[in-house]
Scaffold this active site. Structure first.
Site, short mmCIF file in Angstrom:
data_model
loop_
_atom_site.label_atom_id
_atom_site.label_comp_id
_atom_site.label_asym_id
_atom_site.label_seq_id
_atom_site.Cartn_x
_atom_site.Cartn_y
_atom_site.Cartn_z
N LYS A 64 3.03 -3.65 6.24
CA LYS A 64 3.12 -3.83 4.77
C LYS A 64 4.58 -3.77 4.31
CE LYS A 64 -1.20 -4.19 3.28
NZ LYS A 64 -1.67 -5.44 2.70
N SER B 16 0.83 -1.21 0.00
CA SER B 16 0.00 0.00 0.00
C SER B 16 0.87 1.25 0.00
CB SER B 16 -0.86 -0.03 1.26
OG SER B 16 -1.42 1.24 1.52
N TYR C 295 -0.12 -0.43 10.27
CA TYR C 295 -0.47 -1.07 8.99
C TYR C 295 0.64 -0.84 7.97
CZ TYR C 295 -3.19 -1.33 4.56
OH TYR C 295 -3.65 -1.59 3.29
N1 NAD Z 1 -8.80 -1.05 -0.98
C1 NAD Z 1 -7.79 -0.17 -0.90
O1 NAD Z 1 -7.99 1.05 -1.01
C2 NAD Z 1 -6.39 -0.66 -0.67
C3 NAD Z 1 -5.34 0.27 -0.73
C4 NAD Z 1 -4.04 -0.17 -0.51
C5 NAD Z 1 -3.79 -1.51 -0.27
N2 NAD Z 1 -4.85 -2.38 -0.23
C6 NAD Z 1 -4.56 -3.79 0.06
O2 NAD Z 1 -5.21 -4.60 -0.90
C7 NAD Z 1 -5.64 -5.82 -0.29
C8 NAD Z 1 -7.11 -6.03 -0.51
O3 NAD Z 1 -7.81 -4.92 -0.02
P1 NAD Z 1 -9.41 -4.88 0.02
O4 NAD Z 1 -9.79 -3.47 -0.17
O5 NAD Z 1 -9.96 -5.92 -0.88
O6 NAD Z 1 -9.66 -5.25 1.54
P2 NAD Z 1 -10.87 -6.09 2.15
O7 NAD Z 1 -10.89 -5.76 3.61
O8 NAD Z 1 -12.13 -5.87 1.38
O9 NAD Z 1 -10.40 -7.57 1.91
C9 NAD Z 1 -9.43 -8.18 2.71
C10 NAD Z 1 -9.92 -9.56 3.02
O10 NAD Z 1 -8.95 -10.18 3.85
C11 NAD Z 1 -9.64 -10.97 4.78
N3 NAD Z 1 -8.78 -11.16 5.95
C12 NAD Z 1 -8.30 -10.22 6.79
N4 NAD Z 1 -7.54 -10.78 7.73
C13 NAD Z 1 -7.56 -12.12 7.47
C14 NAD Z 1 -6.96 -13.23 8.10
N5 NAD Z 1 -6.18 -13.08 9.18
N6 NAD Z 1 -7.18 -14.45 7.59
C15 NAD Z 1 -7.97 -14.61 6.49
N7 NAD Z 1 -8.56 -13.59 5.85
C16 NAD Z 1 -8.34 -12.36 6.34
C17 NAD Z 1 -10.90 -10.19 5.13
O11 NAD Z 1 -11.92 -11.04 5.64
C18 NAD Z 1 -11.25 -9.57 3.79
O12 NAD Z 1 -12.22 -10.33 3.09
C19 NAD Z 1 -5.25 -5.71 1.18
O13 NAD Z 1 -4.02 -6.34 1.37
C20 NAD Z 1 -5.11 -4.22 1.40
O14 NAD Z 1 -4.21 -3.94 2.45
C21 NAD Z 1 -6.13 -2.00 -0.43
#
Ligand code: NAD
Length: 335
Positions: A153, A121, A149
């Site tokens: 990362k 991220s 966080y």
């Molecule tokens: N959406 C954004 O704006 C954004 C920005 C930067 C980085 N990211 C990264 O992209 C990835 C996906 O993001 P997203 O927006 O789909 O997030 P999200 O929260 O919708 O999805 C993450 C999923 O991970 C699962 N999860 C969390 N901890 C867990 C664990 N210990 N065991 C099993 N499952 C687990 C959750 O249940 C969830 O379904 C993440 O790694 C996030 O950090 C997202």
């Protein structure tokens, strides 16, 4: 080939799964099996696809089974979000750091050198008196994370690079911009309002914006973000320019610019549903975030940002219609 998406029931994981299943192949290989691992249940449309295997539970508890799963590739997306990690330090360490380490060990134990894309991220960037954040954060900017966080990362990026250097996996790291418009309800991310100020007005609801209109931040649509994850998976390490993390493309926007786009797409009544109510806690977090990003390495892979924020909003509207949710999600759309 057999692929794993951790976080496969999440916002981006489920979208990535649908995109991969529709393509049917990745890096020239047919996708025979797609394993979706998540602590939340997988969406029904995905769970019903005969190529999909669902693993439900905390990733830490699934890694032993994954060691013998014969995986060819992994998209590692499971993660606790920024707000959750600030509120619960141990949760962040367990869900983000310990789980990633266990996953990497499971892949190492199998001895097959699967390819892995890790979703990092732009939260890895931050400002420290010794290392002020540059006005525009490019691929070469020094990451100085200012949240748990962001630290988790960054540590995981280095682990992915080191497991790759040792030949245990073939890993790549991408730094995602803030992805908008996220459907559903607000989540624990401090960035949640970036989606809320578009999603809620479109649904005919009031949205509170906790920061000033001048706040600047790079954003990307879920579609472009998923395209970036796939492109980086398919690229060679040489094409990626090394294993160091790549900024995915983002559109450098201000909150005011996002609302201008909302008005252009959905009319003045939609914009009027956004109420500015400063929240010092969120405003001070956002103040330390990236204001503008550059993404030269992603550009060299042929990746481009969304053409406009209006396009991002129109994509969201099209997604709501395709999902049959127009009655509720688009109640506030003029015409
Ligand atoms: N959406 C954004 O704006 C954004 C920005 C930067 C980085 N990211 C990264 O992209 C990835 C996906 O993001 P997203 O927006 O789909 O997030 P999200 O929260 O919708 O999805 C993450 C999923 O991970 C699962 N999860 C969390 N901890 C867990 C664990 N210990 N065991 C099993 N499952 C687990 C959750 O249940 C969830 O379904 C993440 O790694 C996030 O950090 C997202």
């Amino acid at each position: 080939m057999k692929l794993l998406i951790t976080g496969g029931a999440g916002f981006l994981g489920a979208r990535l799964a649908r995109t991969l299943l529709a393509r049917g192949q990745l890096a020239g290989q047919t996708i025979d099996t797609l394993v979706l691992a998540d602590q939340a249940p997988a969406p029904a449309d995905l769970a019903h696809d005969p190529r999909v295997q669902v693993l439900t539970g905390p990733l830490l508890a699934q890694c032993d089974a994954l060691a013998g799963a014969g995986l060819d590739g992994v998209f590692h997306l499971a993660s606790a979000v920024s707000g959750e990690c600030e509120a619960d330090f141990d949760l962040g360490l367990r869900a983000n750091l310990d789980s990633t380490r266990a996953l990497l060990e499971a892949l190492r134990a199998f001895g097959r050198v699967p390819r892995l894309v890790f979703s990092s991220s732009i939260a890895v960037y931050g400002s420290d008196p010794a290392h002020p954040m540059p006005a525009v954060v490019d691929d070469d900017a020094l990451p100085v994370p200012q949240t748990s966080y962001g630290v988790q990362k960054l540590v995981c990026e280095h682990l992915v690079a080191d497991y790759s250097r040792k030949g245990f996996i073939d890993g790549r790291n991408v730094r995602l911009m803030t992805v908008t418009v996220r459907p559903g309800r607000p989540n624990g991310a401090a960035s949640s309002f970036f989606s809320g100020i578009i999603r809620e007005p479109l649904a005919g609801e009031t949205a509170i914006c906790p920061v000033d209109p001048s706040v600047a931040h790079p954003v990307a649509s879920p579609g472009r973000t998923v395209a970036g994850l796939i492109r980086v998976y398919e690229a060679s390490v040489a094409e990626c320019g090394g294993r160091g993390a790549i900024n995915l493309p983002g559109l450098n926007m201000t909150v005011g610019g996002m609302l201008d786009a909302l008005e252009a797409v959905a009319g003045p009544a939609a914009r009027a549903r956004v109420v500015f109510q400063r929240d010092e806690r969120i405003a001070s977090i956002v103040d330390n975030w990236v204001h503008q990003a550059a993404f030269a390495r992603a550009s060299r892979l042929g990746l481009t940002p969304d053409a406009s924020f209006e396009d991002i909003i129109r994509d969201y509207i099209a997604d709501c219609r395709a999902a049959g949710q127009a009655d509720t999600a688009l109640k506030g759309l003029a015409g």
